[in-house]
Design a protein around this motif. Structure first.
Motif, PDB file in Angstrom:
ATOM      1  N   TYR A 176       1.023  -1.115   0.158  1.00 14.24           N
ATOM      2  CA  TYR A 176      -0.596  -0.204  -0.402  1.00 14.24           C
ATOM      3  C   TYR A 176       0.567   1.356   0.131  1.00 14.24           C
ATOM      4  N   ASN A 177       1.568   1.374   1.134  1.00 11.12           N
ATOM      5  CA  ASN A 177       3.090   2.195   1.453  1.00 11.12           C
ATOM      6  C   ASN A 177       3.415   3.048  -0.427  1.00 11.12           C
ATOM      7  N   LEU A 178       3.672   1.800  -0.942  1.00 17.90           N
ATOM      8  CA  LEU A 178       4.198   1.840  -2.347  1.00 17.90           C
ATOM      9  C   LEU A 178       3.647   2.679  -3.671  1.00 17.90           C
ATOM     10  N   LYS A 179       2.129   1.782  -3.308  1.00 18.98           N
ATOM     11  CA  LYS A 179       1.703   2.253  -4.310  1.00 18.98           C
ATOM     12  C   LYS A 179       1.133   3.876  -4.309  1.00 18.98           C
ATOM     13  N   VAL A 180       1.066   3.663  -2.904  1.00 25.35           N
ATOM     14  CA  VAL A 180       0.954   5.476  -2.761  1.00 25.35           C
ATOM     15  C   VAL A 180       1.742   6.624  -3.043  1.00 25.35           C
TER      16      VAL A 180
END
Length: 89
Positions: free
Chosen positions: A78-82
């Motif tokens: 999630y952090n990478l996608k955001v």
């Protein structure tokens, strides 16, 4: 034990034989008390229910570790996608 082994026995002297028998009696008495102390301990055996409980605890710990790993992976993804472009706009 030391006094029982230090007595010199002369089979022709009744006094030395009596000393030897007294020392052996004391040794036997001390050994008897030792055996009574050793027998006073309870028999500590693991029951089948406790072994089952340990198995359940191990399974629970494994499930917690797997869930923690899955959660950390999901948060990392999630952090990478955001942070990537176009989602960070």
């Amino acid at each position: 034990r030391a006094s029982a082994t230090q007595v010199k026995v002369d089979i022709n002297d009744p006094a030395s034989l009596a000393k030897y028998q007294a020392a052996q009696g004391q040794l036997q008495s001390a050994f008897g008390r030792l055996m009574a102390v050793a027998e006073a301990y309870p028999d500590l055996k693991t029951t089948q229910a406790f072994r089952d409980f340990q198995t359940n605890i191990e399974g629970t710990e494994n499930r917690i570790n797997n869930a923690r790993r899955d959660f950390n992976d999901a948060v990392n993804n999630y952090n990478l996608k955001v942070r990537k472009f176009p989602n960070n706009l």
